[in-house]
Design an enzyme around this catalytic site. Structure first.
Site, PDB file in Angstrom:
ATOM      1  N   LEU A  46      50.940  38.028  44.574  1.00 59.56           N
ATOM      2  CA  LEU A  46      49.970  38.082  45.668  1.00 59.56           C
ATOM      3  C   LEU A  46      48.790  37.148  45.463  1.00 59.56           C
ATOM      4  O   LEU A  46      48.188  36.681  46.427  1.00 59.56           O
ATOM      5  CB  LEU A  46      49.458  39.520  45.837  1.00 59.56           C
ATOM      6  CG  LEU A  46      50.531  40.569  46.134  1.00 59.56           C
ATOM      7  CD1 LEU A  46      49.908  41.962  46.184  1.00 59.56           C
ATOM      8  CD2 LEU A  46      51.246  40.264  47.440  1.00 59.56           C
ATOM      9  N   GLY A  47      48.453  36.883  44.202  1.00 52.44           N
ATOM     10  CA  GLY A  47      47.311  36.020  43.935  1.00 52.44           C
ATOM     11  C   GLY A  47      47.210  35.680  42.466  1.00 52.44           C
ATOM     12  O   GLY A  47      47.742  36.388  41.609  1.00 52.44           O
ATOM     13  N   GLY A  52      44.921  35.788  35.111  1.00 46.98           N
ATOM     14  CA  GLY A  52      46.318  36.143  35.384  1.00 46.98           C
ATOM     15  C   GLY A  52      46.551  36.217  36.870  1.00 46.98           C
ATOM     16  O   GLY A  52      46.409  35.226  37.582  1.00 46.98           O
ATOM     17  N   VAL A  54      47.837  39.118  40.440  1.00 47.07           N
ATOM     18  CA  VAL A  54      48.237  40.415  40.979  1.00 47.07           C
ATOM     19  C   VAL A  54      49.575  40.246  41.697  1.00 47.07           C
ATOM     20  O   VAL A  54      49.765  39.281  42.451  1.00 47.07           O
ATOM     21  CB  VAL A  54      47.191  40.964  41.964  1.00 47.07           C
ATOM     22  CG1 VAL A  54      47.641  42.310  42.528  1.00 47.07           C
ATOM     23  CG2 VAL A  54      45.839  41.108  41.279  1.00 47.07           C
ATOM     24  N   LYS A  69      48.791  44.412  38.014  1.00 44.58           N
ATOM     25  CA  LYS A  69      47.794  43.463  37.519  1.00 44.58           C
ATOM     26  C   LYS A  69      48.351  42.812  36.262  1.00 44.58           C
ATOM     27  O   LYS A  69      48.769  43.501  35.334  1.00 44.58           O
ATOM     28  CB  LYS A  69      46.481  44.175  37.185  1.00 44.58           C
ATOM     29  CG  LYS A  69      45.588  44.468  38.360  1.00 44.58           C
ATOM     30  CD  LYS A  69      44.254  45.023  37.835  1.00 44.58           C
ATOM     31  CE  LYS A  69      43.282  45.293  38.953  1.00 44.58           C
ATOM     32  NZ  LYS A  69      41.989  45.817  38.414  1.00 44.58           N
ATOM     33  N   ASP A 164      29.395  50.532  39.188  1.00 35.05           N
ATOM     34  CA  ASP A 164      29.509  49.314  40.001  1.00 35.05           C
ATOM     35  C   ASP A 164      30.037  49.668  41.390  1.00 35.05           C
ATOM     36  O   ASP A 164      30.938  49.026  41.920  1.00 35.05           O
ATOM     37  CB  ASP A 164      30.421  48.288  39.324  1.00 35.05           C
ATOM     38  CG  ASP A 164      30.231  46.875  39.892  1.00 35.05           C
ATOM     39  OD1 ASP A 164      29.179  46.626  40.523  1.00 35.05           O
ATOM     40  OD2 ASP A 164      31.124  46.025  39.703  1.00 35.05           O
TER      41      ASP A 164
END
Length: 296
Positions: A46-47, A52, A54, A69, A164
């Site tokens: 996917l990306g 690294g 996904v 991941k 976060d």
């Protein structure tokens, strides 16, 4: 402050495109990912980013779709401050099981890569949804924010704080169901009143006590960030602004913000209790969930 700068640089670096990724030596994610990882079949990349990428995948035994991941150990040697965040996220997610928190399934490790298998969360970042709509109706905001606070009630009851909380770390689907993600800064507290010292988070969402760089109690900082989110959901902007980090910090420390008349009185009250400058008086998640705004 140095740690914060390093973290923010790394976060920005992770968002680069595939062309820049190829500049890293000896890292070719497309060729290095195996077709299967344990019982999971990799279906699509996917990306790709500096660490690294996904992938989507499927459990070949259950046909359940998953997200994978992938972290290159070669890249992690170059960006060594990222590995503790990855290990921390794994440790915290193993403790959590809530419908509004991304679920960790398994972790695999080879000589060259780390593979983190999580549930597949279709949708987009909450920030992107608001950008496309400019702002949400109060009805939509109630549905979304109720789920955010529900996740915080659960986490805080387990003495876990996220540290976060932000629009970018919330995935939302077409039914307005949300998933809280990215637990790299999360921590398991020894007790609810434990003082934390790590200067972390994202500037626009930082509570005053973090901005002051003094010891702070974790859960109230999550609630401040939640208040920033609710403000943004209803107004399409941040409550505290500044052209520089220094100006933003001064704005946050002042605790002064403007609420337009388009925001209902009950919503204004909830936001004010969340963005309370005094963390001891800031509304906790359990009480926020019972606020009249949700029930009106």
């Amino acid at each position: 402050p140095i740690l914060c700068i390093i973290i923010l640089i790394h976060i920005n670096q992770l968002k680069i495109n595939k062309k820049m990724t190829t500049e890293l030596p000896d890292i070719d994610l497309l060729n290095e990912i195996p077709k299967t990882i344990g019982p999971y079949e990799v279906t699509k990349v996917l990306g790709i980013n500096l660490l690294g990428g996904v992938c989507s995948g499927i459990n070949t035994y259950t046909d359940v779709q998953v997200a994978i991941k992938v972290f290159s150990k070669t890249a992690l040697q170059l960006y060594h401050t990222e590995l503790p965040l990855i290990n921390n996220e794994i440790a915290v997610l193993k403790l959590l099981n809530h419908k509004n928190i991304i679920k960790l399934y398994e972790v695999f490790e080879s000589s060259s890569h780390i593979y983190i298998i999580t549930e597949h969360c279709p949708g987009k970042e909450l920030f992107d949804l608001i950008i496309s709509k400019k702002r949400l109706t109060e009805k939509e905001a109630k549905i979304i924010f109720h789920e955010v606070v529900s996740a915080l009630v659960y986490m805080h009851s387990m003495n876990i704080c996220h540290r976060d909380i932000k629009l970018d770390n919330i995935i939302i689907n077409q039914h307005l169901d949300i998933k809280l993600i990215d637990f790299g800064f999360a921590t398991k507290l020894k007790d609810p009143l434990e003082k934390l010292k790590l200067f972390c988070g994202t500037p626009n969402y930082m509570a005053p006590e973090i901005v002051k760089k003094i010891g702070y109690i974790g859960p109230p900082t999550d609630m401040w960030s939640a208040g920033v989110i609710l403000y943004y959901l209803l107004t399409g902007s941040f409550p505290f602004k500044g052209k520089s980090q220094s100006e933003l910090s001064k704005s946050i420390l002042s605790g002064v913000f403007y609420l337009p008349k388009t925001v209902s009185l009950n919503a204004q009250h909830l936001i004010s209790t969340l963005l309370c400058i005094n963390p001891e008086k800031r509304i906790p998640a359990s009480k926020a969930l019972k606020h009249i705004w949700f029930n009106n």
